[in-house]
Design a protein around this motif. Structure first.
Motif, PDB file in Angstrom:
ATOM      1  N   TYR A  36       0.284  48.715  15.533  1.00 54.75           N
ATOM      2  CA  TYR A  36      -0.096  47.191  15.160  1.00 54.75           C
ATOM      3  C   TYR A  36       1.114  46.129  15.736  1.00 54.75           C
ATOM      4  CZ  TYR A  36      -3.998  48.290  12.477  1.00 54.75           C
ATOM      5  OH  TYR A  36      -5.756  49.169  12.790  1.00 54.75           O
TER       6      TYR A  36
ATOM      7  N   THR B 275      -4.539  45.805   7.721  1.00 62.01           N
ATOM      8  CA  THR B 275      -3.492  45.840   8.733  1.00 62.01           C
ATOM      9  C   THR B 275      -2.869  45.106   9.406  1.00 62.01           C
ATOM     10  OG1 THR B 275      -5.116  46.401  10.253  1.00 62.01           O
ATOM     11  CG2 THR B 275      -4.544  48.478   8.554  1.00 62.01           C
TER      12      THR B 275
ATOM     13  N   ASP C  87      -1.293  52.930  19.521  1.00 61.91           N
ATOM     14  CA  ASP C  87      -2.411  52.229  19.329  1.00 61.91           C
ATOM     15  C   ASP C  87      -1.540  51.404  17.512  1.00 61.91           C
ATOM     16  OD1 ASP C  87      -1.534  54.839  18.348  1.00 61.91           O
ATOM     17  OD2 ASP C  87      -3.108  55.669  17.702  1.00 61.91           O
TER      18      ASP C  87
ATOM     19  N   ASN D 269      -9.213  44.583   7.556  1.00 56.36           N
ATOM     20  CA  ASN D 269      -8.547  45.542   6.869  1.00 56.36           C
ATOM     21  C   ASN D 269      -7.631  44.951   6.448  1.00 56.36           C
ATOM     22  OD1 ASN D 269     -10.564  48.035   7.787  1.00 56.36           O
ATOM     23  ND2 ASN D 269      -9.837  47.808  10.182  1.00 56.36           N
TER      24      ASN D 269
ATOM     25  N   SER E 212       3.432  51.718  12.320  1.00 56.43           N
ATOM     26  CA  SER E 212       4.087  50.554  12.876  1.00 56.43           C
ATOM     27  C   SER E 212       5.218  50.706  12.556  1.00 56.43           C
ATOM     28  CB  SER E 212       3.228  49.701  13.422  1.00 56.43           C
ATOM     29  OG  SER E 212       2.068  50.576  14.051  1.00 56.43           O
TER      30      SER E 212
ATOM     31  N   LYS F  85      -1.727  54.516  11.103  1.00 57.98           N
ATOM     32  CA  LYS F  85      -1.604  53.739  12.544  1.00 57.98           C
ATOM     33  C   LYS F  85      -0.885  52.088  11.896  1.00 57.98           C
ATOM     34  CE  LYS F  85      -5.006  54.319  15.686  1.00 57.98           C
ATOM     35  NZ  LYS F  85      -6.431  54.372  16.599  1.00 57.98           N
ATOM     36  N   PHE F  86      -0.821  51.765  10.391  1.00 61.16           N
ATOM     37  CA  PHE F  86      -0.423  50.395  10.005  1.00 61.16           C
ATOM     38  C   PHE F  86       1.019  51.036  10.100  1.00 61.16           C
ATOM     39  CE2 PHE F  86       0.759  47.473   6.209  1.00 61.16           C
ATOM     40  CZ  PHE F  86       1.152  46.560   7.258  1.00 61.16           C
TER      41      PHE F  86
ATOM     42  N   TYR G 128     -17.049  57.318   7.023  1.00 65.74           N
ATOM     43  CA  TYR G 128     -17.335  56.046   6.746  1.00 65.74           C
ATOM     44  C   TYR G 128     -17.948  55.786   6.221  1.00 65.74           C
ATOM     45  CZ  TYR G 128     -12.361  55.058   8.974  1.00 65.74           C
ATOM     46  OH  TYR G 128     -11.109  55.059   9.147  1.00 65.74           O
TER      47      TYR G 128
ATOM     48  N   ASN H  25     -10.474  48.096   3.027  1.00 65.92           N
ATOM     49  CA  ASN H  25     -10.591  49.439   3.657  1.00 65.92           C
ATOM     50  C   ASN H  25      -8.796  49.818   3.841  1.00 65.92           C
ATOM     51  OD1 ASN H  25     -12.449  47.386   5.300  1.00 65.92           O
ATOM     52  ND2 ASN H  25     -13.216  49.513   4.483  1.00 65.92           N
TER      53      ASN H  25
ATOM     54  N   GLN I 230      -7.014  53.855  10.519  1.00 72.12           N
ATOM     55  CA  GLN I 230      -6.116  52.595  10.676  1.00 72.12           C
ATOM     56  C   GLN I 230      -4.775  51.749  10.105  1.00 72.12           C
ATOM     57  OE1 GLN I 230      -8.660  52.602   8.801  1.00 72.12           O
ATOM     58  NE2 GLN I 230      -9.225  51.329   7.498  1.00 72.12           N
TER      59      GLN I 230
END
Length: 555
Positions: A194, A132, A192, A130, A179, A175-176, A307, A167, A172
């Motif tokens: 990074y 991330t 949740d 990923n 962050s 979330k990245f 996915y 990906n 995700q």
């Protein structure tokens, strides 16, 4: 004479026996010849007589007797003995065996290659972490193994495209972005999200690149941090893999599958194959038709694709690009993907046991000063590819990560892999190459040349250690072919480490190469041994090259 040439000689003897009516059997295109463990049993042995006895309607020893006489008449064969129930033990004359040194030196980088896979168009996907965060130590293993496997397959004539699946769609990435946005605004990272220094570094780069981003509404900030942060993270991953010697021909975006409508098109293509159905408001793929433990959802009841749908679209996209087979190298936490990916192939009308291959790599740990190393300051809670390189270097990392079967766990000992001792496997193999290079430099300083190919007398290589080394060198093409066929990169390491390097060191210790006042040598013998030494150096360099490891001239 190479093992392949000897195999051809056995086949020729068989064909002659069949032509004159001494045997009535189908003549194989290839006969396996192997180095016996006990040198008293000859240079090579074959059990072809035992294999053909039933078809010939004769006892194995009688078949062996028919072959032995004809094989002994072949050029380069000194003697043939029948052993046990019908084994043929073959001894070559020194000139025929020594001729291999000339073949290797003349062939150079080509020695060990073949065209057996010519026409195969292979897609090899690996790492695909990923975007991330940095590549972790498990992905580093695949960066080494995947790149080496691509080199090995190409050495056998295949066209191989190395591919990294980005990906860049899904939760995700959100979330990245969140962050990055939080750190840039001086807020704690979401629970949740990074963590690690790299998050702060990338956030600062985004702020520097997009002036005024922190003054935007939060939704617009998130969009900027998602776009720019993803781009910067992918660039860092690309820099890391390239510096590690791992090159990807294609960086494929998952998001592009959705943006171009390929996912929806893939679902309809699978529907046309008769394996898509509707249930409970969702769209499913009937993978249980092909052994899966349950059917898989393609489109959820809320209309979002899964996915799994992306995986199906990606598989079909690869097939549309003309690849066959497709090889996936996945991490230890992806065992469940093996069956899923294979059933996608089956639902698409392909052979799930032939057209797709899925390999799972096991865990990697690192140890230093007798203690396991678990954390990386830069990445927070993982060890990264860059950490591994900083601690042990590219060569040691690539060699150590490829020297065991991928289905076994690895513990990398930093202290061992940075030592200059024979306990360090990469040092041991590289030292053999450097040792030969030193001999060749010393010869040049003494004004001694190995001479032209016409001046080389292979019949002078009669010592046991010379014969042993020639036998090991002759095995190299078969080792590479087997590594390609079985997708087992570690066979190259084991050959270099357990066969070739020891054989050369023993030859060097017992067979003087260069003359001096105490040990004068005939010039012809010196030249012959220089040819043999250069042949060994060539194969060491070729093997290390397949692993993406350097072959140093000095150490």
């Amino acid at each position: 004479m190479t093992p392949d040439e000897l195999s051809a000689a056995v086949v020729a003897a068989l064909r002659e026996a069949v032509d004159v009516g001494d045997l009535s059997v189908p003549v194989p295109s290839h006969v396996t010849v192997e180095r016996p463990k006990n040198r008293e049993h000859g240079d090579y042995a074959t059990n072809v007589a035992l294999q053909l006895a039933k078809a010939a309607g004769k006892p194995p020893r009688e078949v062996a007797q028919v072959l032995a006489g004809r094989l002994a008449e072949q050029t380069g064969v000194k003697s043939v003995e029948i052993a046990g129930p019908g084994f043929l033990n073959i001894t070559l004359d020194a000139a025929a065996q020594g001729e291999l040194a000339r073949t290797i030196v003349v062939d150079g980088e080509r020695y060990g290659t073949s065209d057996v896979l010519r026409g195969r168009n292979i897609n090899l996907e690996f790492v695909s972490a990923n975007p991330t965060g940095p590549i972790h130590i498990g992905g580093t293993r695949w960066a080494a193994v995947g790149d080496a496997l691509a080199r090995i397959l190409r050495a056998q004539g295949a066209r191989v495209v190395s591919e990294y699946y980005i990906n860049d769609a899904g939760v995700q990435i959100d979330k990245f972005a969140a962050s990055l946005c939080a750190v840039a605004n001086g807020r704690p990272v979401p629970d949740d999200g990074y963590v690690g220094e790299y998050i702060g570094d990338i956030a600062a780069q985004v702020v520097a690149l997009r002036d005024g981003v922190l003054g935007l509404p939060e939704a617009e900030q998130l969009s900027v941090f998602r776009e720019e942060g993803l781009r910067l993270m992918i660039e860092q991953i690309q820099e890391s893999t390239e510096s590690f010697g791992t090159h990807f021909d294609v960086w494929f975006s998952e998001k592009s599958l959705h943006d171009s409508g390929v996912v929806e098109q893939a679902i309809e293509r699978l529907r046309a194959q008769g394996h898509v159905f509707e249930r409970d408001g969702a769209t499913w793929l009937r993978t249980t038709d092909f052994g899966d433990d349950k059917d898989r959802v393609l489109v959820k009841a809320d209309g979002d694709t899964t996915y799994f749908a992306s995986d199906a679209a990606y598989y079909l996209n690869k097939r549309d690009r003309g690849f066959m087979p497709l090889i996936y190298l996945l991490g230890a936490d992806h065992h469940g993907y093996v069956g899923r990916l294979k059933t996608i192939a089956a639902c698409a009308g392909d052979d799930m046991n032939k057209d797709i291959e899925v390999e799972i790599g096991q865990f990697v740990k690192m140890m230093k000063d007798g203690q396991e190393v678990k954390l990386s300051k830069r990445a927070g809670n993982i060890i990264t590819l860059d950490d591994v390189v900083d601690w042990i270097g590219v060569d040691a990392a690539r060699y150590a990560l490829t020297r065991q079967s991928v289905d076994s766990n690895i513990m990398l000992d930093v202290d061992v892999l940075t030592s200059k001792t024979n306990d360090n496997p990469v040092y041991y193999v590289q030292y053999a190459h450097a040792r030969i290079s030193s001999v060749l430099r010393n010869a040049a300083e003494l004004g001694i040349e190995k001479g032209s190919a016409a001046e080389f007398d292979p019949g002078l290589l009669v010592e046991d250690r010379e014969s042993d080394l020639l036998g090991v060198l002759g095995e190299y093409p078969r080792v590479v072919a087997t590594a390609a066929e079985l997708r087992e990169v570690h066979r190259i390491n084991r050959y270099l480490e357990e066969q070739l390097a020891p054989a050369y060191h023993k030859f060097y210790d017992e067979c003087r190469i260069l003359p001096n006042e105490r040990f004068p040598l005939a010039p012809e013998l010196t030249r012959a041994r220089l040819w043999l030494a250069e042949a060994a150096r060539t194969v060491l360099a070729n093997g290390l090259g397949l692993l993406g490891v350097s072959a140093p001239e000095r150490m």
